[in-house]
Design a protein around this motif. Sequence first.
Motif, mmCIF file in Angstrom:
data_model
loop_
_atom_site.group_PDB
_atom_site.id
_atom_site.type_symbol
_atom_site.label_atom_id
_atom_site.label_comp_id
_atom_site.label_asym_id
_atom_site.label_seq_id
_atom_site.Cartn_x
_atom_site.Cartn_y
_atom_site.Cartn_z
ATOM 1 N N ARG A 1 -4.353 9.080 0.665
ATOM 2 C CA ARG A 1 -5.069 10.101 -0.085
ATOM 3 C C ARG A 1 -4.994 9.816 -1.585
ATOM 4 N NH1 ARG A 1 -1.087 10.724 3.498
ATOM 5 N NH2 ARG A 1 0.010 12.351 2.333
ATOM 6 N N LEU A 2 -6.132 9.824 -2.245
ATOM 7 C CA LEU A 2 -6.214 9.697 -3.688
ATOM 8 C C LEU A 2 -6.550 11.066 -4.271
ATOM 9 C CD1 LEU A 2 -6.611 8.230 -6.464
ATOM 10 C CD2 LEU A 2 -8.958 7.779 -5.745
ATOM 11 N N VAL A 3 -5.704 11.577 -5.155
ATOM 12 C CA VAL A 3 -5.974 12.837 -5.832
ATOM 13 C C VAL A 3 -6.441 12.523 -7.248
ATOM 14 C CG1 VAL A 3 -5.038 15.023 -6.627
ATOM 15 C CG2 VAL A 3 -4.278 14.072 -4.451
ATOM 16 N N ALA A 4 -7.663 12.930 -7.572
ATOM 17 C CA ALA A 4 -8.262 12.659 -8.876
ATOM 18 C C ALA A 4 -8.216 13.920 -9.725
ATOM 19 C CB ALA A 4 -9.700 12.186 -8.703
ATOM 20 N N TYR A 5 -7.509 13.853 -10.857
ATOM 21 C CA TYR A 5 -7.481 15.003 -11.772
ATOM 22 C C TYR A 5 -7.778 14.562 -13.196
ATOM 23 C CZ TYR A 5 -2.611 13.389 -12.390
ATOM 24 O OH TYR A 5 -1.483 12.639 -12.618
ATOM 25 N N SER A 6 -8.542 13.481 -13.314
ATOM 26 C CA SER A 6 -8.848 12.901 -14.618
ATOM 27 C C SER A 6 -10.151 13.465 -15.176
ATOM 28 C CB SER A 6 -8.970 11.380 -14.481
ATOM 29 O OG SER A 6 -9.639 10.823 -15.582
ATOM 30 N N SER A 7 -10.283 13.408 -16.509
ATOM 31 C CA SER A 7 -11.544 13.738 -17.156
ATOM 32 C C SER A 7 -12.365 12.479 -17.405
ATOM 33 C CB SER A 7 -11.277 14.439 -18.495
ATOM 34 O OG SER A 7 -10.557 13.583 -19.377
ATOM 35 N N GLY A 8 -11.919 11.342 -16.845
ATOM 36 C CA GLY A 8 -12.553 10.061 -17.131
ATOM 37 C C GLY A 8 -13.713 9.687 -16.239
ATOM 38 N N GLY A 9 -14.070 10.548 -15.260
ATOM 39 C CA GLY A 9 -15.197 10.238 -14.388
ATOM 40 C C GLY A 9 -14.913 9.071 -13.469
ATOM 41 N N GLY A 10 -15.982 8.407 -13.045
ATOM 42 C CA GLY A 10 -15.848 7.256 -12.172
ATOM 43 C C GLY A 10 -16.503 7.477 -10.819
ATOM 44 N N THR A 11 -16.654 6.379 -10.067
ATOM 45 C CA THR A 11 -17.347 6.404 -8.775
ATOM 46 C C THR A 11 -16.519 5.677 -7.723
ATOM 47 O OG1 THR A 11 -19.490 6.384 -9.892
ATOM 48 C CG2 THR A 11 -19.472 5.783 -7.561
ATOM 49 N N VAL A 12 -16.491 6.226 -6.521
ATOM 50 C CA VAL A 12 -15.819 5.612 -5.383
ATOM 51 C C VAL A 12 -16.872 5.259 -4.331
ATOM 52 C CG1 VAL A 12 -14.179 5.975 -3.505
ATOM 53 C CG2 VAL A 12 -13.677 6.865 -5.773
ATOM 54 N N ARG A 13 -16.813 4.038 -3.810
ATOM 55 C CA ARG A 13 -17.755 3.632 -2.760
ATOM 56 C C ARG A 13 -17.334 4.230 -1.422
ATOM 57 N NH1 ARG A 13 -18.926 -2.443 -2.073
ATOM 58 N NH2 ARG A 13 -16.712 -2.394 -1.480
ATOM 59 N N PRO B 1 0.822 -1.214 0.000
ATOM 60 C CA PRO B 1 0.000 0.000 0.000
ATOM 61 C C PRO B 1 0.857 1.265 0.000
ATOM 62 C CG PRO B 1 -0.841 -1.589 1.588
ATOM 63 C CD PRO B 1 0.490 -2.108 1.127
ATOM 64 N N VAL B 2 0.299 2.327 -0.545
ATOM 65 C CA VAL B 2 1.009 3.601 -0.653
ATOM 66 C C VAL B 2 0.233 4.683 0.097
ATOM 67 C CG1 VAL B 2 2.092 3.030 -2.859
ATOM 68 C CG2 VAL B 2 -0.141 4.155 -2.845
ATOM 69 N N ASP B 3 0.935 5.765 0.398
ATOM 70 C CA ASP B 3 0.302 6.875 1.106
ATOM 71 C C ASP B 3 -0.535 7.754 0.179
ATOM 72 O OD1 ASP B 3 1.546 6.465 3.776
ATOM 73 O OD2 ASP B 3 3.401 6.837 2.659
ATOM 74 N N CYS B 4 -0.111 7.863 -1.068
ATOM 75 C CA CYS B 4 -0.802 8.745 -2.020
ATOM 76 C C CYS B 4 -0.914 8.076 -3.386
ATOM 77 C CB CYS B 4 -0.049 10.064 -2.208
ATOM 78 S SG CYS B 4 0.300 10.976 -0.689
ATOM 79 N N VAL B 5 -2.043 8.278 -4.042
ATOM 80 C CA VAL B 5 -2.203 7.906 -5.447
ATOM 81 C C VAL B 5 -2.582 9.165 -6.217
ATOM 82 C CG1 VAL B 5 -3.558 6.608 -7.136
ATOM 83 C CG2 VAL B 5 -2.888 5.520 -4.989
ATOM 84 N N LEU B 6 -1.852 9.436 -7.286
ATOM 85 C CA LEU B 6 -2.195 10.532 -8.193
ATOM 86 C C LEU B 6 -2.815 9.892 -9.430
ATOM 87 C CD1 LEU B 6 1.063 12.709 -8.013
ATOM 88 C CD2 LEU B 6 -0.865 12.621 -6.418
ATOM 89 N N ASP B 7 -4.115 10.142 -9.645
ATOM 90 C CA ASP B 7 -4.828 9.419 -10.703
ATOM 91 C C ASP B 7 -5.260 10.324 -11.843
ATOM 92 O OD1 ASP B 7 -6.199 7.202 -11.968
ATOM 93 O OD2 ASP B 7 -8.012 8.295 -11.426
ATOM 94 N N ALA B 8 -4.778 9.990 -13.049
ATOM 95 C CA ALA B 8 -5.131 10.726 -14.254
ATOM 96 C C ALA B 8 -6.026 9.919 -15.183
ATOM 97 C CB ALA B 8 -3.858 11.124 -15.008
ATOM 98 N N VAL B 9 -6.541 8.783 -14.700
ATOM 99 C CA VAL B 9 -7.308 7.881 -15.565
ATOM 100 C C VAL B 9 -8.788 7.891 -15.218
ATOM 101 C CG1 VAL B 9 -7.544 5.514 -16.391
ATOM 102 C CG2 VAL B 9 -5.269 6.432 -15.878
ATOM 103 N N GLY B 10 -9.121 7.670 -13.957
ATOM 104 C CA GLY B 10 -10.514 7.665 -13.534
ATOM 105 C C GLY B 10 -11.246 6.410 -13.976
#
Length: 314
Positions: A226-238, A201-210
């Motif tokens: 912490r997950l940082v979301a900066y993608s234009s791909g949308g998506g849902t987190v439970r 496991p990691v402390d941070c995920v930088l996500d550009a995919v979504g």
Amino acid sequence: MRRVRYESAGGPLFVEDVPVPAPGAGEVLVRCDAVGVTLPMVRKVTEAAEPVPLGGEVAGEVVAAGQDVTRFRVGDRVTGLCFGHGYAEFALLHEAMTSPVPDDADAVTAVALVRSGLVALGALDAARLAPGESVLVTAAASGIGHLAVQLARARGAGRVLGAVSNPTGTADPAGPTKADFVRSLGADGCVRYDDGTWGDPVDCVLDAVGGDLLTPAVAALAPHGRLVAYSSGGGTVRAYDLLVGAKSVIGFQMALIARGRPDVYERWRRELWRLFAEGAVKPVVHGEFALEDAAAAHAVITSRANLGKVVLRP
């Protein structure tokens, strides 16, 4: 002037001749020497219900300035984000979205470094990365991702991982694989999206995919990650997936910072050029394409074959 346009969703790109636009209040007219191709723009061409202007990152020389412009004048070398037609010989930039290019950097370097690097730096700040913490970057071989890997290391990350669609993929059979490329940037390892696990496991995920990737991205986080979301791909987190590990998801958008927090934008810009001058971060350009070859440039992005930034050269 020449510019690239299309007439229907997913339709062919073509070059047309149109008059050079005049800058309005708060705008500068830039003769484009380099134009960055981005995944959000490629997606708009295929997904938007109606045709949209092909905008994005541009770099070049100011040739005219509109009323109320105070920071730039004719002859200045600049880079910035164009919300109108950017795949062109000339483009209009809002002053707030424009920044100067140092004398020792060319236009291709500027367009590959600045916008993508600012997003990467901003995402790291949003993640509140502390020295020694671990980071995983999705789309790690992309224009933003390959800079985020380097910047995470420069910011003191203890472990940096990249995630890609196909670690063995490459646009050139004789060239490096994506995994080789990501490791060459300073990453400690590279994983595939559909691997059963992304390692420790990691402390941070930088996500550009979504999209569907958000679920494994959250699963890759350590408790309090912490997950940082900066993608234009949308998506849902439970919500449950966040609750059980006290994890958090943070959205990041550069335009809000540039317009609402110009002091922060300027601080990131200065840090980015300083790290470039020190050799701590180096943008990689996958390929340069003429305006007439814009469709080929988009195909590189669509096929996820790029290692670094894809650039048009008007």
